[in-house]
Design a protein around this motif. Structure first.
Motif, PDB file in Angstrom:
ATOM      1  N   THR A 252       0.810  -1.211   0.000  1.00 41.67           N
ATOM      2  CA  THR A 252       0.000   0.000   0.000  1.00 41.67           C
ATOM      3  C   THR A 252       0.846   1.265   0.000  1.00 41.67           C
ATOM      4  O   THR A 252       0.338   2.354  -0.266  1.00 41.67           O
ATOM      5  CB  THR A 252      -0.913   0.015   1.238  1.00 41.67           C
ATOM      6  OG1 THR A 252      -0.099  -0.113   2.415  1.00 41.67           O
ATOM      7  CG2 THR A 252      -1.911  -1.126   1.192  1.00 41.67           C
TER       8      THR A 252
ATOM      9  N   PRO B  79     -12.595   3.332   6.436  1.00 42.09           N
ATOM     10  CA  PRO B  79     -13.711   2.905   5.570  1.00 42.09           C
ATOM     11  C   PRO B  79     -14.966   3.749   5.730  1.00 42.09           C
ATOM     12  O   PRO B  79     -15.761   3.872   4.794  1.00 42.09           O
ATOM     13  CB  PRO B  79     -13.951   1.453   6.015  1.00 42.09           C
ATOM     14  CG  PRO B  79     -12.646   1.027   6.620  1.00 42.09           C
ATOM     15  CD  PRO B  79     -12.073   2.240   7.259  1.00 42.09           C
TER      16      PRO B  79
ATOM     17  N   ALA C 140      -1.787   4.543   1.976  1.00 42.71           N
ATOM     18  CA  ALA C 140      -2.958   3.825   1.490  1.00 42.71           C
ATOM     19  C   ALA C 140      -4.072   4.806   1.146  1.00 42.71           C
ATOM     20  O   ALA C 140      -4.106   5.941   1.639  1.00 42.71           O
ATOM     21  CB  ALA C 140      -3.427   2.841   2.554  1.00 42.71           C
TER      22      ALA C 140
ATOM     23  N   GLU D 225      -9.284   2.866   2.584  1.00 38.67           N
ATOM     24  CA  GLU D 225      -8.674   1.773   3.322  1.00 38.67           C
ATOM     25  C   GLU D 225      -8.261   2.212   4.727  1.00 38.67           C
ATOM     26  O   GLU D 225      -8.356   1.429   5.677  1.00 38.67           O
ATOM     27  CB  GLU D 225      -7.454   1.237   2.570  1.00 38.67           C
ATOM     28  CG  GLU D 225      -7.777   0.568   1.249  1.00 38.67           C
ATOM     29  CD  GLU D 225      -6.541  -0.010   0.582  1.00 38.67           C
ATOM     30  OE1 GLU D 225      -5.512  -0.157   1.267  1.00 38.67           O
ATOM     31  OE2 GLU D 225      -6.609  -0.295  -0.635  1.00 38.67           O
TER      32      GLU D 225
END
Length: 753
Positions: free
Chosen positions: A125, A139, A132, A136
């Motif tokens: 990631t 959420p 990321a 992610e």
């Protein structure tokens, strides 16, 4: 443009034979073991292990483009991709995309390029120093938090200290630790409240990918490096002559090593390898530093000229091949060493470095084994071969180019290895004055043709000479490499004082004594020097030889395994006179003492068989009582390991032909299954089954599976996989209940249709 496909498997099935051959040659692990059909080949090409090997083999340009495709998302438009890369060189990017499709890291769908599913997992990631994505990290975050316009507006209002904190994280790493000081925590709180940073733990924060891209002005990398950096060079002369001189010197070192270890072989360590003290002794005998001596030892071992003799007390000794090698023409001798070095997985430069154990790596030991060094040697020689002949590269720019070729390798480890390869190539004569020699090009271009390699070097090796020039100061000059017999004599009878275009030897009392110990007489010694020298033998040398010979042997030392003593001299006389005891080779040292080279136990048994009644006496004079010996079987000798054939074009063509035949059979079987009512579930390769289940997890669709119970009965189930890990599949069944299925019991799978 490739034909659009629905999946990687569809893409691979639609490739021509030439394209499949290119795929397997680019990724040889796909052919080991041979897949059952094209579907199995596609499934294997998508596994994490295979994708990781392929990604690790990419250069920096291909890696940057692949990262850009992953960040941009599937089917990204070319302008978006070029913007991420920060370049307008569309032709180079298109060429790299074609290479990535060719090695099946991308596949061509109806809407554009798609990344193989496991590529983002391998890249991680935090690729290119980015964090990321927002979804992610959090959420529950609404989509507007990742909107670039909102991020730009927040950054425009950011205080200077907040902006400085973000700039430190812009190009990575994208994670930070929350400061403890109150002002700094206030700065971090401002960024957290505006969702420019996301908390990932109690004291750690992360910079979301969307924020990082805005801070980078939409560029993925600080500098775009789609093409390799240029290698700076300098012209050099007499490359092949310098290489020939180094090769001749290397052959001399190997000869001297074989002579030294043949006379006094060093012990093999219990853990394998050569002791540091023995390496130091060898380096002194060869007049080399320890690094160069370790290289000579390792290359001699790699060529099979020295080995562990396998005795009860093992030693490193010359093998039987050394005699044939020594009698060969110099070019062939060098070719054996050069090809052994080129194909060896031993890394001499690791000797003396701290290993994974408690001490430094030993020469000839297991810690000097490093398979990666073989590919590094090939890459270094390829780069040298790409340079104009007669030009030597700048080492720093060469290291930079190789770092571009293999960006996933540790920079420090790669730099050390490249420096070692360049140094060893110069010692060996593969290069001369830093440039690749004619013989070095033969090693790279024809590693399976020793005769061609030998011919390339033979023309540049100094011609052997059959004479020396003895001087009045007890030295002798060899104006070139000496022929076999004379070279052996000079190594025995004199010490090397200096090397170069000519070798200077010095006669000393110790060296003369060494020759006399080997069986030479004073007359033979002097006559050999007189015949070999183009100058008269000086009187001081004759006096030296006669003086050493006069003292030589005045005191004598012999060996005896056992002795026989008796106060009765007549008993010993009888033993000496007995013919049956002649094999014992008894010899009288004193009136009451005999000695023999036989083992004491054999001596006792044979004397008893001939009517005597001896007893075995210990070192302290006490009687040794016999014990029943215990026999042990020798260790079983293992045969050679499995032979793996290379993945070359002919073998790959045969593999593709077999895959085409298997695919035709599979198509017929699928057609027959489609004609039957109900879902079609066929037994398939477990790799294919796992690939299909992982695709179902990612795409959130149902799968029909065949599942074998503990009694061997197979039943069909419609499941919706949620996660595949640890050899099990977590899924919901038709009734909505969550269950776990063992992967090894799944006989096959097919997508719900």
């Amino acid at each position: 443009m490739a034909t659009p496909s629905r999946s990687l498997a569809d893409d691979i099935r639609g490739r021509s034979d030439a394209e499949l051959i290119d795929l397997v040659l680019a990724r040889p692990d796909l052919a080991r073991p041979a897949p059952a059909d094209l579907t199995s080949l596609a499934a294997r090409a998508g596994t994490r292990a295979s994708v990781q090997r392929a990604v690790e083999a990419l250069d920096r340009g291909h890696l940057q483009v692949l990262e850009a495709v992953v960040v941009a998302g599937d089917a990204a438009a070319r302008p978006e991709l070029l913007r991420l890369l920060g370049t307008d060189d569309a032709a180079t990017v298109e060429e790299i995309l074609g290479d990535l499709r060719r090695c099946a890291l991308l596949w061509n769908g109806p809407d554009g390029d798609h990344v193989v599913r496991t590529v983002p997992e391998v890249l991680g990631t935090s690729m290119a120093g980015l964090g990321a994505p927002m979804r992610e990290l959090r959420p529950s975050s609404p989509p507007e938090h990742a909107d670039p316009e909102r991020i730009r507006a927040a950054l425009a209002e950011a205080p200077d200290d907040s902006r400085a904190m973000l700039e430190r994280m812009t190009w990575g790493p994208a994670f930070g630790v929350l400061p403890t000081a109150a002002p700094a925590r206030t700065t971090a709180r401002w960024l957290l409240e505006r969702h420019l940073l996301v908390p990932v733990s109690a004291d750690r924060v992360a910079l979301p990918r969307e924020v990082g891209l805005v801070l980078r002005d939409g560029r993925l990398h600080r500098t775009v490096e789609l093409t390799p950096p240029a290698v700076a060079t300098r012209p050099v002369s007499l490359v092949d002559a310098a290489a020939g001189g180094a090769a001749s010197e290397c052959l001399t070192h190997v000869d001297e090593l074989a002579a030294a270890w043949g006379a006094d072989p060093p012990r093999v360590l219990r853990a394998g390898g050569l002791a540091v003290r023995d390496l130091r002794t060898t380096a002194s005998a060869l007049d080399l530093d320890s690094v160069h001596a370790a290289f000579v030892v390792e290359i001699t071992y790699a060529a099979g000229l020295v080995a562990d003799d396998g005795e009860v007390v093992p030693v490193w000794a010359p093998t039987s091949e050394i005699d044939e090698w020594s009698s060969s023409e110099a070019g062939h001798r060098w070719a054996a060493l050069a090809l052994a070095w080129f194909g060896s997985t031993r890394a001499p430069h690791l000797v003396g470095h701290r290993s994974t154990g408690t001490g430094p790596a030993n020469a000839l030991g297991p810690d000097a084994q490093w398979p990666a060094i073989r590919s590094i040697r090939r890459e270094v020689l390829r780069e040298l071969a790409s340079i104009e002949p007669g030009h030597a590269p700048d080492p720093a720019s060469l290291r930079a180019r190789l770092a571009w070729r293999r960006p996933n390798r540790s920079a420090a480890v790669l730099e050390e290895a490249v420096e070692a390869v360049l140094r060893e190539a110069e010692w060996l004569g593969v290069t001369g004055r830093g440039a690749l020699s004619e013989a070095g090009r033969a090693v790279l271009g024809a590693p399976d043709s020793p005769d061609e390699v030998a011919a390339a070097m033979s023309a540049h090796l100094p011609s052997p000479v059959d004479h020396i020039l003895v001087q009045a100061d007890l030295t002798a000059v060899a104006p070139g490499p000496l022929v076999g017999g004379l070279g052996s004599f000079m190594r025995l009878a004199a010490d090397v004082e200096s090397r170069g275009g000519a070798t200077v030897y010095r006669f000393t009392p110790e060296s003369v004594r060494r020759a006399l110990d080997a069986g030479w007489t004073a007359a033979d010694f002097t006559d050999t020097v007189r015949r070999s020298s183009r100058t008269p033998v000086p009187q001081p040398l004759e006096y030296l030889v006669l003086d050493v010979a006069r003292k030589h042997g005045q005191t004598r030392i012999g060996g005896a395994t056992a002795y026989v003593r008796s106060d009765d001299e007549a008993v010993l006389d009888t033993m000496l006179a007995s013919r049956d005891l002649a094999p014992l080779r008894l010899r009288r040292l004193a009136p009451t003492v005999l000695v023999s080279s036989a083992d004491p136990r054999v001596l006792v048994d044979l004397l008893r068989d001939n009517g005597f009644a001896p007893v075995h006496e210990g070192q302290d004079g006490s009687v040794v009582h016999a014990e029943t010996p215990r026999r042990r079987a020798g260790a079983r000798r293992r045969g050679p390991g499995p032979v793996v054939s290379p993945v070359d074009r002919p073998s790959t063509q045969a593999l593709v032909d077999g895959l085409r035949a298997a695919e035709a059979t599979a198509d017929q079987r699928r057609a027959d299954d489609d004609a039957r009512p109900g879902p079609r579930i066929q037994t398939m390769d477990p790799v294919v089954t796992l690939s299909l289940l992982r695709d179902a997890v990612a795409d959130r669709h149902g799968v029909w599976i065949g599942y074998s119970d503990g009694h061997g009965a197979t039943s069909r189930h419609l499941i919706h996989p949620q996660k595949v890990e640890g050899g099990r599949v977590r899924a919901t069944d038709e009734s909505g209940h969550e269950k776990s299925y063992s992967v090894h019991r799944i006989t096959g799978a097919t997508v719900e249709g």
